[in-house]
Design an enzyme around this catalytic site. Structure first.
Site, PDB file in Angstrom:
ATOM      1  N   GLY A 248       7.766  45.729 -13.614  1.00 61.81           N
ATOM      2  CA  GLY A 248       7.428  45.026 -12.650  1.00 61.81           C
ATOM      3  C   GLY A 248       6.976  45.313 -11.790  1.00 61.81           C
ATOM      4  O   GLY A 248       6.237  44.511 -10.706  1.00 61.81           O
ATOM      5  N   ASP A 249       5.804  46.116 -12.891  1.00 65.51           N
ATOM      6  CA  ASP A 249       4.293  46.551 -12.167  1.00 65.51           C
ATOM      7  C   ASP A 249       3.075  46.955 -13.195  1.00 65.51           C
ATOM      8  O   ASP A 249       3.973  46.619 -14.220  1.00 65.51           O
ATOM      9  CB  ASP A 249       3.998  47.494 -10.370  1.00 65.51           C
ATOM     10  N   ASP A 250       2.530  47.497 -12.818  1.00 59.09           N
ATOM     11  CA  ASP A 250       1.461  47.826 -13.861  1.00 59.09           C
ATOM     12  C   ASP A 250       1.605  48.825 -14.812  1.00 59.09           C
ATOM     13  O   ASP A 250       2.780  49.357 -14.682  1.00 59.09           O
ATOM     14  CB  ASP A 250       0.077  48.595 -13.035  1.00 59.09           C
TER      15      ASP A 250
END
Length: 461
Positions: A248-250
């Site tokens: 959900g992020d990097d």
């Protein structure tokens, strides 16, 4: 010899084996590691129960404490057998291997009291998500030498859903825990495991060196923020390869401290190689450099990366007040499918640990090289925003082919406060990155990092 005597002798032999931490493990497997261990024990030797309900924090702590006595005698390995092993946070020790059987699952407790409170990292000054401290990772270690976390694709599941909900509702006054954090350590290996559902970041090596991360599968819901895959932070000589990450992020975020705290601590992330990564991250980057980069980031080498349904490829994130630098970045052979951006640089990221940052501390972004990039179904080839009176310099982009989505942005290359060149790039880049009359290849080092020369040996459970 009588039956009674035989039973007594066998019993003594069994107790001696348990005391020495040596077990004959059924169905022993081989694995690759930076070092093998002389001594071995099963988690069940310490009273653990793998039913997914019994809390095994004490068993993990007792096992590590017992096996730490063999650090100077060939080291020890703790084998986690098949089962679901519920636990709170526990610490590792030096000259130690944590090995997970393919059917072993370590489950993070959802009881917040099982995660001790730690002070903020000195290079951050406060917790990343709240002014208070941060909770210890599920698997933690500090000031260690020669640590291996591996298996034949066992699983470490953070059971992070309650943490995600508390974070979403603003109910936390401390920073959420990670799955693995190793600090101030040397000779670290994390390999051949599945990590999933971390409360926040999954893997966080910090202030450490000589790190090998291989063959990981990292899975988090793409809707949950800050579930980064692997975040090397103020680390040197790090090798990350053959990983598959959904986040959900990097997927990977390279860091080195936050504003005035990172500047004062002054420890860069440097000599990092990332290769054969596959990333899915619809709301973030394949690899982010920053935004917390106030100790500096340099000599990063990225090659043979695939990104699918991901917001951007290699993104540089920084801001006024960060200081330091991102420089000597080399990227080649990217395959990108369904992307919002191919190239993304942000000089106004904006988050700060309070109001005490120095507005005169400007980051130096220079010698950034991309080559051999093929991207399809792209909304916008590039959004490149430097900083006024502090342009991002030495950008080189060569041999890039980008095909657009059916509804691309009207302005394909949006560039401000950047300087550089391009060669054989389609669609044509912005005027600040002029096409060279003679074809060139952007730089990529021919030498090897020291960490690439580290050879693994075959070990056995």
């Amino acid at each position: 010899m009588s039956h009674v005597a035989t039973i007594v002798i066998l019993g003594l032999l069994f107790l001696q084996a348990a005391e020495c931490g040596i077990q004959n493990i059924k169905d022993a497997v081989t694995y690759s590691a930076i070092n093998c261990r002389k001594h071995s024990a099963l988690l069940t030797d310490f009273g653990a129960v793998g039913d997914g309900k019994t809390l095994n924090t004490k068993a993990f702590k007792d096992a590590v404490d017992k096996l730490s006595q063999y650090a100077s005698d060939g080291g020890a390995q703790l084998i986690v057998p098949p089962g679901n092993w519920l636990t709170g946070s526990f610490n590792l020790t030096s000259h130690f291997t944590l090995f997970l059987h393919k059917d072993a699952v370590i489950l993070g407790s959802q009881d917040e009291s099982e995660w001790p409170l730690l002070p903020a990292l000195p290079s951050y000054g406060q917790g990343r998500e709240a002014p208070g401290g941060r909770l210890s990772s599920l698997i933690f270690g500090t000031n260690l030498t020669d640590v291996v976390i591996t298996g034949n694709n066992g699983t470490i599941d953070g059971q992070g859903a309650p943490w995600w909900e508390k974070f979403k509702k603003g109910l936390l006054n401390v920073t959420r825990p990670y799955l693995v954090e190793i600090m101030y350590s040397n000779q670290i290996q994390i390999s051949n495991l599945t990590f999933t559902n971390s409360p926040s970041w999954h893997i966080h090596p910090t202030y450490s060196s000589n790190i090998t991360i291989q063959g990981l599968t990292i899975l988090a819901p793409v809707s949950v923020p800050n579930t980064d895959g692997i975040n090397p932070d103020s680390c040197s000589q790090t090798r990350i390869e053959d990983c598959y990450i959904v986040s959900g992020d990097d997927c990977i975020a390279v860091k080195s401290g936050w504003d005035q705290y990172g500047i004062k601590f002054g420890m860069p992330t440097e000599h990092l190689v990332i290769r054969r990564l596959t990333c899915i991250s619809p709301k973030s980057a394949t690899i982010a450099l920053g935004s917390e980069m106030s100790g500096g980031i340099r000599d990063v080498r990225v090659e043979d990366v695939t990104a699918i349904h991901t917001e951007s490829s290699i993104r540089i994130k920084t801001a006024v007040g960060r200081g330091a630098y991102v420089k000597d970045i080399y990227v080649r052979r990217l395959t990108l499918k369904t992307m919002k951006y191919v190239f993304w640089m942000t000089g106004g990221y904006g988050s700060h640990p309070g109001e005490g940052f120095d507005p005169k501390a400007l980051p130096a972004i220079q010698n950034i090289n991309y080559r051999e990039v093929v991207a399809e179904n792209v909304t916008m080839p590039a959004q490149l925003d430097g900083i006024a009176n502090d342009p991002f310099k030495g950008i080189c982009i060569s041999n890039v082919s980008i095909s657009l989505t059916e509804k691309p942005k009207k302005l394909l290359w949006n560039c401000t406060d950047v300087e550089g060149i391009t060669s054989n790039v389609t669609p044509k880049a912005c005027d600040l990155l002029p096409e060279q009359q003679k074809p060139i290849d952007c730089a990529f080092p021919e030498d090897k990092l020291a960490i690439e020369g580290v050879k693994l040996t075959t070990c056995s459970t």
